[in-house]
Design a protein around this motif. Structure first.
Motif, short mmCIF file in Angstrom:
data_model
loop_
_atom_site.label_atom_id
_atom_site.label_comp_id
_atom_site.label_asym_id
_atom_site.label_seq_id
_atom_site.Cartn_x
_atom_site.Cartn_y
_atom_site.Cartn_z
N VAL A 26 0.86 -1.18 0.00
CA VAL A 26 0.00 0.00 0.00
C VAL A 26 0.90 1.23 0.00
N ASP A 27 0.58 2.22 -0.84
CA ASP A 27 1.38 3.45 -0.82
C ASP A 27 0.49 4.66 -0.60
N CYS A 28 1.13 5.81 -0.44
CA CYS A 28 0.41 7.06 -0.25
C CYS A 28 1.21 8.17 -0.89
N MET A 55 6.27 -1.90 -3.64
CA MET A 55 6.71 -3.30 -3.73
C MET A 55 5.51 -4.21 -3.99
N ASP A 56 5.71 -5.20 -4.83
CA ASP A 56 4.75 -6.29 -4.96
C ASP A 56 5.06 -7.29 -3.85
N VAL A 57 4.13 -7.50 -2.92
CA VAL A 57 4.38 -8.37 -1.77
C VAL A 57 3.53 -9.65 -1.82
N SER A 58 3.09 -10.02 -3.02
CA SER A 58 2.24 -11.21 -3.14
C SER A 58 2.99 -12.48 -2.76
N ARG A 59 4.29 -12.54 -3.06
CA ARG A 59 5.08 -13.73 -2.70
C ARG A 59 5.11 -13.90 -1.17
N LEU A 60 5.31 -12.81 -0.45
CA LEU A 60 5.34 -12.86 1.01
C LEU A 60 3.97 -13.23 1.58
#
Length: 326
Positions: free
Chosen positions: A254-256, A290-295
């Motif tokens: 999530v970003d802002c 960041m794409d954090v789908s792997r985590l």
């Protein structure tokens, strides 16, 4: 520093005084199932091959968290590029090699999101590594961090050890650096708002237009993710990674905008003045996420919202000002 029990793993945290290393130490001490082994910079020079070899030969370490690094903002990276590449390469090479030589089977290397190309597609996936040119201002630091990832992968392939890597997004929290020139965006902004509040300033000026988007992760969440990844079974970890692309992104997903960050900081600090944006100052990269789908597939996601994390950080800042580099 130690937390002992009769059959506890001996865990070395390299960089235990830093923001991330100290958070990992707190996490492990709270769990209470290991014996922490730590050394200050004065006690052990991690850039010395002989000193690190002697340390590992004597201490019989079971696990290593490699959180030690020479870090800094754009100014420091531009001014001391040789220091950044040399010191980080030497620490990584010495710790990873001597860990292997002394029989350490498990190691977690902490990298940085700056390993990805300057123009990487957003959100940044792990496979974007080495797929384009790096950001020139911190290229020496990024190259050192990429080398750390590849050291871990190479020792895994050649020697059958289990050395893993995690790449955090922008971190903040307890034990951050609040120096006016060398700090990152959150501690720099927090200090500016705090001083403006104390001085009854009419406004706080934020560099840039406020439109760039950034992702931020509270350091205790980073520590929890690091321990989670370290303790995953090898079968589970290997299913989500590749021997040639084994690092894992750690972030919120999530970003802002910088404007939203500034507005949140204003609420947290309690500054009653106005916000002003200086659009003559550079914005930098439009977005870094960041794409954090792997985590997530490995069973972990963040718990602290940005506002809650900033509140905890500000309370720590207020209680620790006398000891900070202000």
């Amino acid at each position: 520093m130690s937390n002992q029990s009769s059959h506890a793993k001996r865990v070395f945290i390299a960089g235990h005084k830093g923001m991330v290393g100290s958070a990992i130490a707190r996490q492990l001490l709270e769990a209470g199932n290991c014996e922490l082994v730590t050394r200050t910079r004065a006690e052990l020079d991690l850039s010395s091959q002989a000193a690190v070899a002697e340390f590992f030969a004597e201490e019989k370490i079971d696990q290593v968290y490699l959180a030690a690094a020479k870090v800094g903002g754009i100014h420091a990276n531009n001014t001391y590029p040789a220091d950044f590449i040399y010191e980080n390469l030497m620490m990584e090479c010495n710790i990873i090699h001597q860990a292997y030589k002394s029989g350490v089977k498990q190691l977690l290397f902490l990298g940085s999101s700056c390993i990805y190309p300057k123009l990487a597609e957003q959100p940044m996936v792990e496979t974007a590594l080495l797929d384009g040119h790096l950001e020139p201002t911190n290229e020496p630091y990024a190259v050192a961090k990429i080398a750390g990832i590849k050291l871990c992968e190479s020792y895994n392939r050649q020697y059958g050890v289990d050395y893993r890597s995690v790449m955090p997004t922008n971190l903040y929290g307890e034990n951050d650096n609040f120096h006016p020139e060398n700090s990152h965006v959150i501690p720099a902004m927090m200090r500016r708002f705090h001083e403006a509040k104390l001085n009854d300033a009419a406004n706080v000026v934020v560099w840039g237009s406020g439109t760039p988007m950034r992702e931020f992760l509270y350091v205790d969440d980073m520590a929890a993710a690091s321990v989670h990844v370290m303790n995953l079974s090898k079968d589970v970890y290997d299913k989500q990674t590749d021997p040639m692309m084994s690092h894992i992104n750690v972030g919120t997903g999530v970003d802002c905008t910088i404007r939203e960050l500034a507005e949140t900081m204003q609420r947290v600090v309690g500054f009653d003045g106005e916000l002003a944006f200086d659009a003559t100052k550079p914005d930098g990269t439009p977005r870094k996420l960041m794409d954090v789908s792997r985590l997530k597939d490995l069973g972990w996601q963040y718990s602290l919202s940005l506002e809650h994390g900033l509140e905890k950080t500000y309370q720590w800042f207020l209680s620790s000002q006398a000891e900070l580099r202000l």
